[in-house]
Write an enzyme that holds these catalytic residues in place. Structure first.
Site, PDB file in Angstrom:
ATOM      1  N   HIS A 185      -8.833  10.284   3.436  1.00 36.76           N
ATOM      2  CA  HIS A 185      -7.464  10.322   2.901  1.00 36.76           C
ATOM      3  C   HIS A 185      -6.488  10.340   4.081  1.00 36.76           C
ATOM      4  O   HIS A 185      -6.761  10.941   5.120  1.00 36.76           O
ATOM      5  CB  HIS A 185      -7.279  11.572   2.030  1.00 36.76           C
ATOM      6  N   GLY A 192      -2.225  11.511  -7.301  1.00 36.70           N
ATOM      7  CA  GLY A 192      -1.969  12.799  -6.657  1.00 36.70           C
ATOM      8  C   GLY A 192      -1.034  13.649  -7.510  1.00 36.70           C
ATOM      9  O   GLY A 192      -1.446  14.250  -8.499  1.00 36.70           O
ATOM     10  N   GLY A 193       0.241  13.661  -7.156  1.00 36.71           N
ATOM     11  CA  GLY A 193       1.227  14.531  -7.803  1.00 36.71           C
ATOM     12  C   GLY A 193       1.165  14.543  -9.328  1.00 36.71           C
ATOM     13  O   GLY A 193       1.187  15.609  -9.947  1.00 36.71           O
ATOM     14  N   ASN A 228      -6.486  13.602  -7.464  1.00 36.97           N
ATOM     15  CA  ASN A 228      -6.561  14.335  -6.195  1.00 36.97           C
ATOM     16  C   ASN A 228      -5.574  15.504  -6.255  1.00 36.97           C
ATOM     17  O   ASN A 228      -4.370  15.312  -6.138  1.00 36.97           O
ATOM     18  CB  ASN A 228      -6.207  13.388  -5.036  1.00 36.97           C
ATOM     19  N   GLU A 233      -4.416   2.974  -0.343  1.00 38.46           N
ATOM     20  CA  GLU A 233      -3.293   3.907  -0.454  1.00 38.46           C
ATOM     21  C   GLU A 233      -2.320   3.691   0.701  1.00 38.46           C
ATOM     22  O   GLU A 233      -2.509   4.257   1.794  1.00 38.46           O
ATOM     23  CB  GLU A 233      -3.787   5.361  -0.399  1.00 38.46           C
ATOM     24  N   GLY A 287       3.243   9.987  -2.696  1.00 39.24           N
ATOM     25  CA  GLY A 287       4.183  11.060  -3.018  1.00 39.24           C
ATOM     26  C   GLY A 287       5.640  10.697  -2.820  1.00 39.24           C
ATOM     27  O   GLY A 287       6.512  11.552  -2.892  1.00 39.24           O
ATOM     28  N   LYS A 297      -5.226  17.822  -4.126  1.00 40.63           N
ATOM     29  CA  LYS A 297      -4.832  18.307  -2.800  1.00 40.63           C
ATOM     30  C   LYS A 297      -4.945  19.841  -2.785  1.00 40.63           C
ATOM     31  O   LYS A 297      -5.804  20.378  -3.484  1.00 40.63           O
ATOM     32  CB  LYS A 297      -3.423  17.835  -2.440  1.00 40.63           C
TER      33      LYS A 297
HETATM   34  C1  PEP Z   1      -2.775  10.706  -2.930  1.00 41.98           C
HETATM   35  O1  PEP Z   1      -2.309  11.459  -2.069  1.00 41.98           O
HETATM   36  O2  PEP Z   1      -3.978  10.385  -2.916  1.00 41.98           O
HETATM   37  C2  PEP Z   1      -1.890  10.198  -3.971  1.00 41.98           C
HETATM   38  C3  PEP Z   1      -2.270   9.179  -4.688  1.00 41.98           C
HETATM   39  O3  PEP Z   1      -0.708  10.889  -4.116  1.00 41.98           O
HETATM   40  P1  PEP Z   1       0.516  10.542  -5.091  1.00 41.98           P
HETATM   41  O4  PEP Z   1      -0.023  10.063  -6.397  1.00 41.98           O
HETATM   42  O5  PEP Z   1       1.262  11.841  -5.238  1.00 41.98           O
HETATM   43  O6  PEP Z   1       1.328   9.493  -4.418  1.00 41.98           O
END
Ligand code: PEP
Length: 249
Positions: free
Chosen positions: A93, A232-233, A8, A165, A171, A10
């Site tokens: 999300h 994500g990150g 993702n 999640e 994050g 973002k």
């Molecule tokens: C997300 O926002 O879907 C996510 C998994 O972010 P992160 O990996 O940065 O925690």
């Protein structure tokens, strides 16, 4: 075990930066046993079509409108992304739920629209820290599933992946324990059994997202009750993401 690894992005990277990323990923992903899906911003989907078509990597969007078309300035429909070769869409999300005030009714309509257009849905569910502290996490997520999946038929669940999640882990670098993930996976399966059937609960794909990095990915992805991860990150660095996406679990 073959896992689903979803990136993702973002609201990060430009289409040009994504082009370089996608070219590297398509090359590096060759031979991976996992299913790899990247979800960049909408503006990058043309690039994804150009670079990733025919590669090991599938792609999708991070959102869609609940409507098919019409006077909805700024919105993007399911058939628009499908036309660009998207296979997946992330729906629900926590950033959409909190920052854009998307409620379960809207999320339910978006899922129906996505499925009607032949997209696979990554449905995100998860509790806040406050809800967890109040020991309501399992109940909260079960209710989200109840509302989000209203009117979705059992055979359509084949195109739905549930992404657990926990909002507070996204994050944050804060880690959920394997036991907490397992308890939530069991609760999700129970809810699917309640809403559909034992067969559906055994078949449903459940992935985990929230703070998965190069440090902890092996621990998370080797949990046999998980079908994969939403990242994500860490996905923003193509080398880091490829390490996670290529591993045999
Ligand atoms: C997300 O926002 O879907 C996510 C998994 O972010 P992160 O990996 O940065 O925690």
């Amino acid at each position: 075990m073959k896992k689903l690894i979803v990136a993702n992005f973002k609201m990060n990277t430009t289409p040009s930066e994504f082009k370089a990323y996608a070219m590297t990923l398509a090359t590096k992903a060759k031979g991976s046993k996992n299913n790899i899906v990247v979800c960049p911003p909408y503006t990058h989907l043309c690039v994804a079509k150009e670079i990733l078509s025919g590669s090991k990597v599938e792609y999708g969007a991070q959102n869609i409108s609940d409507e098919e078309n019409g006077a909805l300035t700024g919105e993007i429909s399911a058939n628009m992304i499908k036309d660009l070769g998207a296979e997946y869409v992330i729906i629900g999300h926590s950033e959409r739920r909190t920052k854009f005030k998307e409620n379960d009714k809207l999320i339910n309509r978006k899922i129906k629209t996505a499925l009607a257009n032949g997209l696979k849905v990554v449905l995100c569910v998860g509790e806040s820290m406050q809800t967890r502290a109040a020991k309501q996490a399992l109940t909260f997520v079960r209710k989200q599933l109840d509302d989000d999946l209203k009117g979705i038929y059992e055979n359509e669940l084949e195109s739905v992946v549930i992404a657990y999640e926990p909002i507070w882990a996204i994050g944050s670098g804060k880690n959920v324990t394997s036991k907490d993930i397992q308890k939530m996976v069991e609760a999700i399966k129970k809810e699917i059994e309640y809403l559909y059937s034992d067969k559906a609960s055994k078949k449903i794909s459940i992935i985990y997202g929230g703070g998965v990095t190069l440090i902890n990915y092996k621990k998370v992805l080797s949990l046999e009750f998980l079908n994969g991860a939403l990242i994500g990150g860490t996905c923003l660095d193509v080398d880091d993401f490829t390490v996670i996406a290529k591993e045999n679990y």
